[in-house]
Write an enzyme that holds these catalytic residues in place. Structure first.
Site, PDB file in Angstrom:
ATOM      1  N   LYS A  35       0.845  -1.212   0.000  1.00 37.91           N
ATOM      2  CA  LYS A  35       0.000   0.000   0.000  1.00 37.91           C
ATOM      3  C   LYS A  35       0.873   1.252   0.000  1.00 37.91           C
ATOM      4  O   LYS A  35       0.648   2.176  -0.776  1.00 37.91           O
ATOM      5  CB  LYS A  35      -0.887   0.006   1.250  1.00 37.91           C
ATOM      6  N   ASN A  36       1.871   1.269   0.880  1.00 40.18           N
ATOM      7  CA  ASN A  36       2.641   2.492   1.053  1.00 40.18           C
ATOM      8  C   ASN A  36       3.645   2.737  -0.064  1.00 40.18           C
ATOM      9  O   ASN A  36       4.353   3.734  -0.049  1.00 40.18           O
ATOM     10  CB  ASN A  36       3.325   2.497   2.426  1.00 40.18           C
ATOM     11  N   ARG A 107      -4.382  10.319   3.835  1.00 38.69           N
ATOM     12  CA  ARG A 107      -3.333  11.337   3.882  1.00 38.69           C
ATOM     13  C   ARG A 107      -2.264  11.117   2.834  1.00 38.69           C
ATOM     14  O   ARG A 107      -1.559  12.066   2.458  1.00 38.69           O
ATOM     15  CB  ARG A 107      -2.673  11.524   5.234  1.00 38.69           C
ATOM     16  N   ASP A 131      -4.388  12.496  12.659  1.00 41.38           N
ATOM     17  CA  ASP A 131      -5.215  11.295  12.691  1.00 41.38           C
ATOM     18  C   ASP A 131      -4.979  10.537  13.996  1.00 41.38           C
ATOM     19  O   ASP A 131      -4.340  11.062  14.910  1.00 41.38           O
ATOM     20  CB  ASP A 131      -5.003  10.419  11.446  1.00 41.38           C
ATOM     21  N   ASP A 319       4.707   0.504  12.029  1.00 45.73           N
ATOM     22  CA  ASP A 319       3.429  -0.069  11.599  1.00 45.73           C
ATOM     23  C   ASP A 319       3.229  -1.497  12.113  1.00 45.73           C
ATOM     24  O   ASP A 319       2.138  -2.062  11.962  1.00 45.73           O
ATOM     25  CB  ASP A 319       3.310  -0.029  10.064  1.00 45.73           C
TER      26      ASP A 319
HETATM   27  N1  EPU Z   1       6.883  14.397  10.310  1.00 46.46           N
HETATM   28  C1  EPU Z   1       7.035  15.737  10.637  1.00 46.46           C
HETATM   29  N2  EPU Z   1       7.047  16.638   9.611  1.00 46.46           N
HETATM   30  C2  EPU Z   1       6.908  16.280   8.317  1.00 46.46           C
HETATM   31  C3  EPU Z   1       6.773  14.897   7.986  1.00 46.46           C
HETATM   32  C4  EPU Z   1       6.753  13.973   9.023  1.00 46.46           C
HETATM   33  O1  EPU Z   1       7.155  16.091  11.808  1.00 46.46           O
HETATM   34  O2  EPU Z   1       6.935  17.147   7.441  1.00 46.46           O
HETATM   35  C5  EPU Z   1       6.859  13.397  11.400  1.00 46.46           C
HETATM   36  C6  EPU Z   1       5.513  12.690  11.476  1.00 46.46           C
HETATM   37  O3  EPU Z   1       4.580  13.432  12.220  1.00 46.46           O
HETATM   38  C7  EPU Z   1       5.882  11.384  12.125  1.00 46.46           C
HETATM   39  C8  EPU Z   1       7.282  11.123  11.580  1.00 46.46           C
HETATM   40  O4  EPU Z   1       7.774  12.370  11.109  1.00 46.46           O
HETATM   41  O5  EPU Z   1       5.920  11.549  13.503  1.00 46.46           O
HETATM   42  C9  EPU Z   1       7.357  10.106  10.461  1.00 46.46           C
HETATM   43  O6  EPU Z   1       6.496  10.474   9.421  1.00 46.46           O
HETATM   44  P1  EPU Z   1       6.736  10.029   7.912  1.00 46.46           P
HETATM   45  O7  EPU Z   1       6.684  11.258   7.076  1.00 46.46           O
HETATM   46  O8  EPU Z   1       7.950   9.174   7.830  1.00 46.46           O
HETATM   47  O9  EPU Z   1       5.454   9.145   7.646  1.00 46.46           O
HETATM   48  P2  EPU Z   1       4.424   9.235   6.447  1.00 46.46           P
HETATM   49  O10 EPU Z   1       5.139   9.387   5.169  1.00 46.46           O
HETATM   50  O11 EPU Z   1       3.355  10.210   6.786  1.00 46.46           O
HETATM   51  C10 EPU Z   1       4.455   6.668   5.969  1.00 46.46           C
HETATM   52  C11 EPU Z   1       3.433   5.586   5.944  1.00 46.46           C
HETATM   53  C12 EPU Z   1       2.977   5.248   7.335  1.00 46.46           C
HETATM   54  C13 EPU Z   1       4.190   4.842   8.149  1.00 46.46           C
HETATM   55  C14 EPU Z   1       5.264   5.936   8.101  1.00 46.46           C
HETATM   56  C15 EPU Z   1       6.533   5.561   8.821  1.00 46.46           C
HETATM   57  C16 EPU Z   1       2.338   5.958   3.840  1.00 46.46           C
HETATM   58  C17 EPU Z   1       1.097   6.295   3.112  1.00 46.46           C
HETATM   59  N3  EPU Z   1       2.280   5.997   5.149  1.00 46.46           N
HETATM   60  O12 EPU Z   1       3.786   7.798   6.542  1.00 46.46           O
HETATM   61  O13 EPU Z   1       2.092   4.154   7.233  1.00 46.46           O
HETATM   62  O14 EPU Z   1       3.798   4.613   9.467  1.00 46.46           O
HETATM   63  O15 EPU Z   1       5.576   6.258   6.745  1.00 46.46           O
HETATM   64  O16 EPU Z   1       7.057   4.400   8.298  1.00 46.46           O
HETATM   65  O17 EPU Z   1       3.344   5.625   3.236  1.00 46.46           O
HETATM   66  C18 EPU Z   1       0.179   2.859   7.666  1.00 46.46           C
HETATM   67  O18 EPU Z   1       0.404   2.272   6.610  1.00 46.46           O
HETATM   68  O19 EPU Z   1      -0.689   2.454   8.486  1.00 46.46           O
HETATM   69  C19 EPU Z   1       0.947   4.063   7.991  1.00 46.46           C
HETATM   70  C20 EPU Z   1       0.585   4.924   8.927  1.00 46.46           C
END
Ligand code: EPU
Length: 438
Positions: A35-36, A107, A131, A319
């Site tokens: 998915k991701n 998101r 969320d 995750d």
């Molecule tokens: N963060 C910031 N600022 C930003 C971006 C992120 O503070 O500009 C923080 C976030 O709040 C979080 C941390 O950095 O605390 C990590 O966030 P990241 O950007 O790495 O996560 P994401 O890209 O929003 C993806 C996955 C998540 C997974 C995370 C970490 C997708 C669609 N989602 O999220 O997956 O937990 O990476 O591996 O790719 C899930 O599949 O259930 C899920 C939540």
């Protein structure tokens, strides 16, 4: 019915799982694409006019939402469920607005920000908000785009980013954010000159995106390392690409096999993407064997408690944290599980406690004292991974556990209940006629 109409119907007619505990999971499952990864690959298709085809696309709600988003941007999107492919026909002229009604439901929609800006010179993407697992700001995405020469404003709930031509720059991420790394990669491949992204995320899904972008004609060095160097090109071409397999779904099966003292072979999985998680299961007492296309997990006794600390890849994945808590809840001994990525990932512990789990949290840490068995109860799913963790916890509870709000689980686990039944679990999907308060 369009996929999103189908999804809306699913939300209007909520469903729940009725899980009877006691079964040992035994058999074989196959994992599809991640998915991701697939959601970002679909966004990356925007970078090249023409027809891009993506394989190993999972049958999940989020793919339907991303398809609808791309259609609203002007693309034709065809899903061939039998072949597990999505074909995206991208026009020369794209719209540049991603509306709140879709972004709030997924998101990952934010992934269109970088490619839209690079292709059209403007991207207006609704802010997704927080969320169940945390506030999840987008400041790294914005800071990176500013470095690449864009203007970025927050207007009426939208990020409005503009740049006639992005220019290469050196960007340091404060944290190796997956989403920021992806957006900045997709923005920089069409930028003028050299971009360096330092402290970049190293997840297999990032490598998958780099592989597809490179096939499209992008020039990227360092995929899978914490420094990515991109040399911008003028134009990219559409490609056929197969999505990397879903390590979180594969890891969920591995944990479920261990917890239920089962024997599960996971096909189309990459054990190398799950090194730490599988090693934890060995510490817990399981045997993990690599197979030609995945791995097999065998467990013949109650697991021993194992500590886990979540970190960006190659660390233990956040995750899989709900599954680590559920596993330790029935292990012999006490474990400390530490969460380092999200501020509110432990919020679902209250639901696990309803199943009799003995968990005490303090800030980033959870102390889990294992019990021989959990106790069935009605529980509510707050997010995808917590939902999967609760279902698996239901498998090791006495009696019948009812898990509501399962549309969250359907967002990330294709046919979760069908696959569980294949492995011998007693799980039924049924309409939920109780009033839904949120
Ligand atoms: N963060 C910031 N600022 C930003 C971006 C992120 O503070 O500009 C923080 C976030 O709040 C979080 C941390 O950095 O605390 C990590 O966030 P990241 O950007 O790495 O996560 P994401 O890209 O929003 C993806 C996955 C998540 C997974 C995370 C970490 C997708 C669609 N989602 O999220 O997956 O937990 O990476 O591996 O790719 C899930 O599949 O259930 C899920 C939540």
């Amino acid at each position: 019915m369009s996929p999103v109409e189908t999804a809306n119907a699913a939300l209007a007619h909520p469903q729940r799982f009725r899980v009877s505990g006691g079964a040992r999971l035994v058999g074989e499952v196959r994992v599809t694409g991640a998915k991701n990864s697939v959601l970002k690959l679909m966004a990356a298709a925007l970078l090249a006019p023409g027809t891009t085809s993506i394989g190993e696309v999972p049958e999940i709600l989020d793919v339907a939402i991303m398809s609808e988003l791309l259609r609203r941007l002007g693309c034709d999107v065809e899903r061939d469920a039998a072949a597990s492919t999505v074909t995206i026909n991208v026009p020369e002229q794209l719209h540049h607005r991603a509306d709140y009604d879709l972004v709030r439901r997924m998101r990952a929609s934010i992934a269109v920000l970088g490619p839209l800006l690079a292709r059209t010179g403007e991207a207006d993407v609704a802010l997704p908000g927080g969320d169940a697992i945390g506030s999840r700001p987008l400041d790294f995405h914005v800071a990176g785009l500013l470095k690449l020469g864009a203007t970025v404003e927050n207007e009426h709930g939208f990020i409005v980013a503009k740049a006639k031509q992005l220019t290469g720059a050196t960007i340091w991420l404060d944290f190796p954010s997956v989403g920021a790394t992806e957006n900045l990669l997709m923005a920089s491949v069409l930028a003028d000159g050299r971009t360096e992204i330092d402290n970049a995320a190293r997840e297999p899904e990032i490598v998958d995106l780099c592989t597809m972008l490179t096939l499209m004609g992008a020039e990227i060095e360092g995929a899978g390392s914490s420094t990515l160097v991109v040399h911008g090109v003028d134009r990219l071409q559409p490609v056929n690409h197969v999505t990397v397999s879903d390590r979180i779904v594969a890891g969920t099966w591995a944990m479920a096999a261990t917890m239920t003292q089962g024997d599960v072979t996971v096909h189309n999985a990459n054990a190398g993407h799950l090194e730490i998680a599988l090693d934890k299961l060995v510490t817990a007492g399981a045997t993990v064997d690599r197979t030609a296309d995945g791995f097999r997990v065998i467990m013949d006794r109650r697991p021993t408690a194992v500590d886990a600390v979540t970190l960006p890849f190659p660390g233990f994945p956040t995750d899989l944290l709900p599954m680590a808590l559920a596993l330790n809840a029935v292990a012999s001994g006490t474990a400390m599980v530490t969460e380092n990525v999200y501020e509110s990932r432990f919020s679902f512990v209250n639901e696990l406690s309803r199943l009799g789990a003995d968990i005490r949290t303090d800030g980033h840490h959870a102390i889990v004292r294992g019990r021989p068995q959990l106790s069935s109860a009605p529980v509510t799913t707050p997010d995808i991974r917590a939902g999967a963790g609760l279902v698996i916890a239901g498998l090791v509870a006495d009696g019948e556990t009812v898990v509501t709000k399962i549309h969250h689980i359907d967002r990330g686990y294709p046919a979760f209940d069908e696959q569980l039944r294949t492995l011998g679990a007693d799980i039924v999907r049924e309409d939920d006629d109780q009033p839904q308060f949120d």
